[in-house]
Motif scaffolding. Structure first.
Motif, PDB file in Angstrom:
ATOM      1  N   GLY A 214      -0.863   3.243 -17.070  1.00  0.00           N
ATOM      2  CA  GLY A 214       0.097   3.878 -16.174  1.00  0.00           C
ATOM      3  C   GLY A 214       0.585   2.878 -15.138  1.00  0.00           C
ATOM      4  N   ALA A 215       1.787   3.088 -14.644  1.00  0.00           N
ATOM      5  CA  ALA A 215       2.341   2.194 -13.633  1.00  0.00           C
ATOM      6  C   ALA A 215       1.488   2.252 -12.370  1.00  0.00           C
ATOM      7  N   PRO A 216       1.238   1.109 -11.741  1.00  0.00           N
ATOM      8  CA  PRO A 216       0.517   1.116 -10.463  1.00  0.00           C
ATOM      9  C   PRO A 216       1.313   1.882  -9.405  1.00  0.00           C
ATOM     10  N   VAL A 217       0.603   2.412  -8.418  1.00  0.00           N
ATOM     11  CA  VAL A 217       1.234   3.103  -7.289  1.00  0.00           C
ATOM     12  C   VAL A 217       0.994   2.246  -6.048  1.00  0.00           C
ATOM     13  N   LEU A 218       2.092   1.815  -5.425  1.00  0.00           N
ATOM     14  CA  LEU A 218       1.980   0.942  -4.255  1.00  0.00           C
ATOM     15  C   LEU A 218       1.778   1.759  -2.984  1.00  0.00           C
ATOM     16  N   SER A 219       0.875   1.284  -2.121  1.00  0.00           N
ATOM     17  CA  SER A 219       0.666   1.954  -0.831  1.00  0.00           C
ATOM     18  C   SER A 219       1.058   1.073   0.348  1.00  0.00           C
ATOM     19  N   SER A 220       1.070  -0.257   0.138  1.00  0.00           N
ATOM     20  CA  SER A 220       1.412  -1.149   1.236  1.00  0.00           C
ATOM     21  C   SER A 220       1.959  -2.447   0.676  1.00  0.00           C
TER      22      SER A 220
ATOM     23  N   VAL B 218       7.119  -6.857   8.058  1.00  0.00           N
ATOM     24  CA  VAL B 218       5.725  -7.218   8.255  1.00  0.00           C
ATOM     25  C   VAL B 218       5.656  -8.465   9.126  1.00  0.00           C
ATOM     26  N   ASN B 219       4.724  -8.477  10.067  1.00  0.00           N
ATOM     27  CA  ASN B 219       4.514  -9.626  10.929  1.00  0.00           C
ATOM     28  C   ASN B 219       3.251 -10.321  10.451  1.00  0.00           C
ATOM     29  N   GLY B 220       3.368 -11.569  10.031  1.00  0.00           N
ATOM     30  CA  GLY B 220       2.210 -12.324   9.556  1.00  0.00           C
ATOM     31  C   GLY B 220       2.101 -12.265   8.052  1.00  0.00           C
ATOM     32  N   SER B 221       0.894 -12.357   7.545  1.00  0.00           N
ATOM     33  CA  SER B 221       0.690 -12.305   6.108  1.00  0.00           C
ATOM     34  C   SER B 221       0.813 -10.858   5.633  1.00  0.00           C
ATOM     35  N   VAL B 222       1.020 -10.693   4.330  1.00  0.00           N
ATOM     36  CA  VAL B 222       1.180  -9.356   3.761  1.00  0.00           C
ATOM     37  C   VAL B 222       0.154  -9.174   2.646  1.00  0.00           C
ATOM     38  N   THR B 223      -0.389  -7.979   2.545  1.00  0.00           N
ATOM     39  CA  THR B 223      -1.268  -7.640   1.436  1.00  0.00           C
ATOM     40  C   THR B 223      -0.596  -6.535   0.639  1.00  0.00           C
ATOM     41  N   ILE B 224      -0.336  -6.814  -0.641  1.00  0.00           N
ATOM     42  CA  ILE B 224       0.231  -5.818  -1.541  1.00  0.00           C
ATOM     43  C   ILE B 224      -0.951  -5.013  -2.068  1.00  0.00           C
ATOM     44  N   SER B 225      -0.933  -3.699  -1.840  1.00  0.00           N
ATOM     45  CA  SER B 225      -2.078  -2.891  -2.251  1.00  0.00           C
ATOM     46  C   SER B 225      -1.616  -1.562  -2.813  1.00  0.00           C
ATOM     47  N   GLY B 226      -2.531  -0.930  -3.534  1.00  0.00           N
ATOM     48  CA  GLY B 226      -2.243   0.368  -4.118  1.00  0.00           C
ATOM     49  C   GLY B 226      -3.353   0.789  -5.046  1.00  0.00           C
TER      50      GLY B 226
ATOM     51  N   GLY C  62     -12.690  -0.413  -8.165  1.00  0.00           N
ATOM     52  CA  GLY C  62     -12.398   0.854  -8.840  1.00  0.00           C
ATOM     53  C   GLY C  62     -10.923   0.907  -9.213  1.00  0.00           C
ATOM     54  N   ALA C  63     -10.230   1.951  -8.780  1.00  0.00           N
ATOM     55  CA  ALA C  63      -8.812   2.090  -9.092  1.00  0.00           C
ATOM     56  C   ALA C  63      -7.925   1.376  -8.078  1.00  0.00           C
ATOM     57  N   SER C  64      -8.506   0.911  -6.970  1.00  0.00           N
ATOM     58  CA  SER C  64      -7.713   0.256  -5.927  1.00  0.00           C
ATOM     59  C   SER C  64      -7.526  -1.223  -6.237  1.00  0.00           C
ATOM     60  N   PHE C  65      -6.387  -1.755  -5.780  1.00  0.00           N
ATOM     61  CA  PHE C  65      -6.145  -3.192  -5.929  1.00  0.00           C
ATOM     62  C   PHE C  65      -5.510  -3.733  -4.655  1.00  0.00           C
ATOM     63  N   SER C  66      -5.654  -5.045  -4.440  1.00  0.00           N
ATOM     64  CA  SER C  66      -4.998  -5.699  -3.316  1.00  0.00           C
ATOM     65  C   SER C  66      -4.813  -7.170  -3.636  1.00  0.00           C
ATOM     66  N   ALA C  67      -3.718  -7.733  -3.093  1.00  0.00           N
ATOM     67  CA  ALA C  67      -3.437  -9.155  -3.271  1.00  0.00           C
ATOM     68  C   ALA C  67      -2.771  -9.663  -1.989  1.00  0.00           C
ATOM     69  N   PRO C  68      -3.440 -10.566  -1.254  1.00  0.00           N
ATOM     70  CA  PRO C  68      -2.848 -11.093  -0.014  1.00  0.00           C
ATOM     71  C   PRO C  68      -1.907 -12.261  -0.309  1.00  0.00           C
TER      72      PRO C  68
END
Length: 176
Positions: free
Chosen positions: A13-19, A26-34, A64-70
């Motif tokens: 299934g397609a990932p669902v983005l939360s941030s 965004v100020n500073g670095s960004v973390t793509i998460s969902g 688990g089902a969560s992911f993040s990439a800074p």
């Protein structure tokens, strides 16, 4: 001879983005998460700098089902595209979000009304006093007046103008 093999015919299934959220600055670095299907599905995040088209790709860490990439990015506009890939190489539909990086502090807002040094009479301020000015477009403007300890927050419009109407201000020879 016995041979074992696996068969994965369904794409993840397609990932669902939360941030970040769509349109976030965004100020500073960004973390793509969902969230997405749990491991062993791999989540890949690609960042495109707009309009140059320069890209960078990372494999997101999983819990688990969560992911993040800074990512550490320069000021500018970006599109993040996230896909999930299972062990058989099946690829999900992409999830995308547009956001910007803004690491430069805005210049101080200006007040253009009432004019500096102007003294308002009872007729001018019968119901309310309008305070207006300019600021970085779409920025938050906090107005704090003394005496009276009056604080209010408003937003500058896309053209950088802002205004607030203040009612019930006490008499004062000078507001700052």
């Amino acid at each position: 001879l016995v041979v074992g093999f696996g068969l994965l015919l369904t794409t993840p299934g397609a990932p669902v983005l939360s941030s970040p959220g769509a349109g976030d600055a965004v100020n500073g670095s960004v973390t793509i998460s969902g969230t997405g299907e749990a491991a062993p599905t791999v989540v890949q995040v690609t960042i495109d700098e707009l309009p140059s088209g320069l890209t960078t790709t990372a494999t997101a860490s999983r819990t688990g089902a969560s992911f993040s990439a800074p990512f550490n990015l320069f000021d500018g506009s970006y599109r993040a595209t996230v896909i999930a890939r299972d062990l058989a190489g099946n690829v999900s539909d992409p999830a995308t979000v547009l956001f910007s990086i803004d690491n430069v502090a805005p210049e101080a807002p200006t007040i253009i009304a009432p004019a500096p040094g102007r003294i308002l009479n009872a007729a001018d301020a019968a119901d309310w006093v309008q305070v207006a000015g300019t600021a970085e477009p779409l920025s938050a403007v906090t107005l704090h007046l003394e005496p009276g300890n009056v604080t209010t927050v408003t937003s500058a419009s896309a053209d950088g103008t802002w205004s607030v109407q203040l009612a019930g201000l006490p008499d004062a020879a000078n507001y700052t």
